[in-house]
Design a protein around this motif. Structure first.
Motif, PDB file in Angstrom:
ATOM      1  N   VAL A 106      60.172 -57.430 -11.836  1.00  0.00           N
ATOM      2  CA  VAL A 106      60.471 -57.246 -10.415  1.00  0.00           C
ATOM      3  C   VAL A 106      60.963 -55.836 -10.079  1.00  0.00           C
ATOM      4  O   VAL A 106      60.474 -55.202  -9.144  1.00  0.00           O
ATOM      5  N   LYS A 107      61.883 -55.304 -10.871  1.00  0.00           N
ATOM      6  CA  LYS A 107      62.452 -53.996 -10.518  1.00  0.00           C
ATOM      7  C   LYS A 107      61.408 -52.882 -10.609  1.00  0.00           C
ATOM      8  O   LYS A 107      61.360 -51.984  -9.780  1.00  0.00           O
ATOM      9  N   THR A 108      60.593 -52.945 -11.641  1.00  0.00           N
ATOM     10  CA  THR A 108      59.553 -51.936 -11.803  1.00  0.00           C
ATOM     11  C   THR A 108      58.581 -51.995 -10.623  1.00  0.00           C
ATOM     12  O   THR A 108      58.268 -50.974 -10.006  1.00  0.00           O
ATOM     13  N   ALA A 109      58.136 -53.201 -10.319  1.00  0.00           N
ATOM     14  CA  ALA A 109      57.146 -53.357  -9.250  1.00  0.00           C
ATOM     15  C   ALA A 109      57.717 -52.857  -7.918  1.00  0.00           C
ATOM     16  O   ALA A 109      57.025 -52.178  -7.154  1.00  0.00           O
ATOM     17  N   PRO A 356      49.757 -62.800 -11.300  1.00  0.00           N
ATOM     18  CA  PRO A 356      51.105 -62.285 -11.591  1.00  0.00           C
ATOM     19  C   PRO A 356      51.120 -60.942 -12.343  1.00  0.00           C
ATOM     20  O   PRO A 356      52.033 -60.154 -12.169  1.00  0.00           O
ATOM     21  N   HIS A 357      50.110 -60.711 -13.181  1.00  0.00           N
ATOM     22  CA  HIS A 357      50.114 -59.473 -13.975  1.00  0.00           C
ATOM     23  C   HIS A 357      49.346 -58.330 -13.308  1.00  0.00           C
ATOM     24  O   HIS A 357      49.110 -57.298 -13.936  1.00  0.00           O
ATOM     25  N   ILE A 358      48.963 -58.511 -12.052  1.00  0.00           N
ATOM     26  CA  ILE A 358      48.210 -57.446 -11.381  1.00  0.00           C
ATOM     27  C   ILE A 358      48.941 -56.111 -11.552  1.00  0.00           C
ATOM     28  O   ILE A 358      50.168 -56.051 -11.534  1.00  0.00           O
ATOM     29  N   CYS A 359      48.161 -55.069 -11.775  1.00  0.00           N
ATOM     30  CA  CYS A 359      48.717 -53.759 -12.123  1.00  0.00           C
ATOM     31  C   CYS A 359      49.844 -53.341 -11.170  1.00  0.00           C
ATOM     32  O   CYS A 359      49.599 -53.134  -9.980  1.00  0.00           O
ATOM     33  N   PRO A 360      51.072 -53.198 -11.667  1.00  0.00           N
ATOM     34  CA  PRO A 360      52.147 -52.753 -10.765  1.00  0.00           C
ATOM     35  C   PRO A 360      51.989 -51.282 -10.379  1.00  0.00           C
ATOM     36  O   PRO A 360      52.577 -50.838  -9.394  1.00  0.00           O
ATOM     37  N   GLY A 361      51.189 -50.532 -11.140  1.00  0.00           N
ATOM     38  CA  GLY A 361      51.027 -49.102 -10.873  1.00  0.00           C
ATOM     39  C   GLY A 361      49.824 -48.772  -9.993  1.00  0.00           C
ATOM     40  O   GLY A 361      49.498 -47.592  -9.819  1.00  0.00           O
ATOM     41  N   ALA A 362      49.192 -49.801  -9.427  1.00  0.00           N
ATOM     42  CA  ALA A 362      47.961 -49.561  -8.663  1.00  0.00           C
ATOM     43  C   ALA A 362      48.164 -48.501  -7.571  1.00  0.00           C
ATOM     44  O   ALA A 362      47.371 -47.558  -7.450  1.00  0.00           O
ATOM     45  N   ALA A 363      49.230 -48.645  -6.798  1.00  0.00           N
ATOM     46  CA  ALA A 363      49.442 -47.713  -5.686  1.00  0.00           C
ATOM     47  C   ALA A 363      49.709 -46.293  -6.200  1.00  0.00           C
ATOM     48  O   ALA A 363      49.291 -45.309  -5.580  1.00  0.00           O
ATOM     49  N   LEU A 364      50.387 -46.211  -7.336  1.00  0.00           N
ATOM     50  CA  LEU A 364      50.667 -44.886  -7.893  1.00  0.00           C
ATOM     51  C   LEU A 364      49.374 -44.203  -8.328  1.00  0.00           C
ATOM     52  O   LEU A 364      49.150 -43.019  -8.048  1.00  0.00           O
TER      53      LEU A 364
END
Ligand code: STR
Length: 412
Positions: A106-109, A356-364
């Motif tokens: 959660v915090k990373t995302a 749930p595991h969708i790339c948290p870095g997508a926007a970056l």
């Protein structure tokens, strides 16, 4: 749909040296929705169709815990398997599911949502400008330079290290370590040593941040929330390592594959340079057509899973073949194989995964690419590949779709 279960069909051997990725993708894409594959001697199932991947990626009966893998339980797969580090890199948001996964992620995302990332934009713009200067400086007298090592690689690595609070002085050594981690030419005992060294480096860094918190995501991951269960040291290290591992080279290929798509279609490049088609469309089409990740390893079935009559057996290892999925004609129409930013239908790819595991870095990564690409072509509007584009070679990396080098001529 019985294709993959047909015992008479030998598994498709995925080539660790990636000598003909297009042919391999084509075989997977036409054979689906499941295909039996061989990953350096280890059998697995892979998913090659968009719709099937979409449903399996939210199916709780597929988990990331290696303990659920039949071949691991039986001892048939050990740490001597060259891809073990992709499947069992240690505890992090990449390797757990359910409530634990939400707690770890959660915090990373939240730190890298599109809105929060706007604060990083000036830094990314500035680093991009600096690396564009570097291209000119490092070019030979004919203007030849490697777009990968001088531009596409340092940009995402600089950005993700800054985000996480990894000192920039650590980058050259990090690059060497990650290269031997991913390369399938690395002897396995060396790879295991590299994994240990990475873990040691990140553990030291997390201890230092715990003692001296700074304004970076690693420090934020260490600090306890009111109420929430704080992450353990092992979990912070795992998340930090995952972020660097994921952030430093996936975006490299996003940038290079976008450039490759445009240079191989000068008519389309002209439309973008004339402002008729936005850069974001280039990025999305490149993500679909030539994703940074060819095959994502791996999930394991905790029970038999029936998918339209095809049964994924309990204990089976399941791969997602994103490159084949991006070429799925059911999803993208009959011309799915061609790079075409003018395509009539919206580009609804699944390259960042789903569920749930969708790339948290997508926007970056989208932010980086959407700054890097106009940067390159505004500064160097006559940029050309320095060799025929079909001669670009892939890295010997089974999972990642990485180019070895990308030699260009800056001034046409
Ligand atoms: C590399 C080794 C390591 O120490 C930690 C991880 C976890 C995250 C992984 C990373 C790995 C390999 C590349 C991955 C990344 C998540 C996203 C990235 C799989 C195994 C992709 O390529 C999609």
């Amino acid at each position: 749909m019985s294709h993959a279960q047909d015992v008479a069909t030998p598994p498709l051997v995925i080539d660790p040296l990636v000598r003909d990725l297009d042919a391999e993708t084509e075989q997977l894409r036409t054979g689906g929705p499941f295909a039996r594959i061989d990953l350096l001697g280890v059998p697995a199932l892979t998913v090659t169709r968009h719709a099937v991947a979409r449903s399996l990626l939210t199916d709780p009966r597929l988990v990331k815990d290696i303990g659920a893998w039949g071949l691991w339980q039986s001892g048939a797969v050990t740490r001597q398997w060259p891809l073990i580090g992709m499947v069992d890199p240690g505890r992090s948001m990449f390797t757990v599911d359910g409530a634990e996964h939400r707690r770890l992620r959660v915090k990373t995302a939240q730190a890298i949502t599109p809105r929060r990332l706007e604060a990083q934009r000036p830094y990314i713009v500035q680093l991009t400008e600096q690396l564009l200067d570097e291209l000119e400086k490092q070019a030979d007298p004919e203007g030849h330079v490697d777009l990968k090592t001088v531009f596409a690689q340092p940009l995402p690595m600089g950005v993700v290290c800054t985000l996480m609070g990894v000192p920039l002085s650590a980058i050259p050594h990090q690059m060497r370590l990650w290269k031997s981690f991913f390369s399938l030419l690395t002897p396995q005992d060396e790879r295991l040593a590299v994994m240990e060294e990475l873990n040691q480096i990140f553990t030291d860094l997390v201890r230092e941040k715990a003692a001296h918190p700074a304004d970076d995501l690693t420090s934020a991951l260490i600090l306890a929330d009111e109420g929430g269960e704080p992450l353990t040291e092992e979990e912070v290290v795992g998340n930090l390592q995952s972020m660097i591992g994921a952030g430093h080279e996936t975006t490299v290929s996003l940038i290079l594959n976008s450039v490759r798509g445009l240079l191989s279609h000068p008519d389309q490049l002209a439309l973008v340079l004339d402002g008729k088609i936005p850069w974001d469309t280039v990025v999305e089409e490149a993500l679909r057509w030539d994703p940074p990740v060819s095959h994502l390893l791996m999930r394991f079935a905790v029970e038999d899973i029936d998918v339209d009559g095809f049964v994924v057996p309990k204990g089976e290892g399941v791969v997602i073949s994103y490159r084949a999925i991006g070429r799925d004609t059911d999803q993208h129409g009959p011309h799915a194989n061609s790079f075409d930013i003018t395509r009539a239908t919206p580009i609804r790819h699944m390259t960042f995964g789903h569920g749930p595991h969708i790339c948290p870095g997508a926007a970056l990564s989208r932010l980086e690419a959407s700054i890097a690409l106009p940067g390159i072509f505004t500064r160097y509007p006559d940029l050309r590949a320095a060799l025929p584009l079909h001669e670009l070679r892939k890295m010997p990396v089974l999972t990642q779709n990485d180019l070895e080098t990308f030699p260009v001529r800056l001034h046409g």
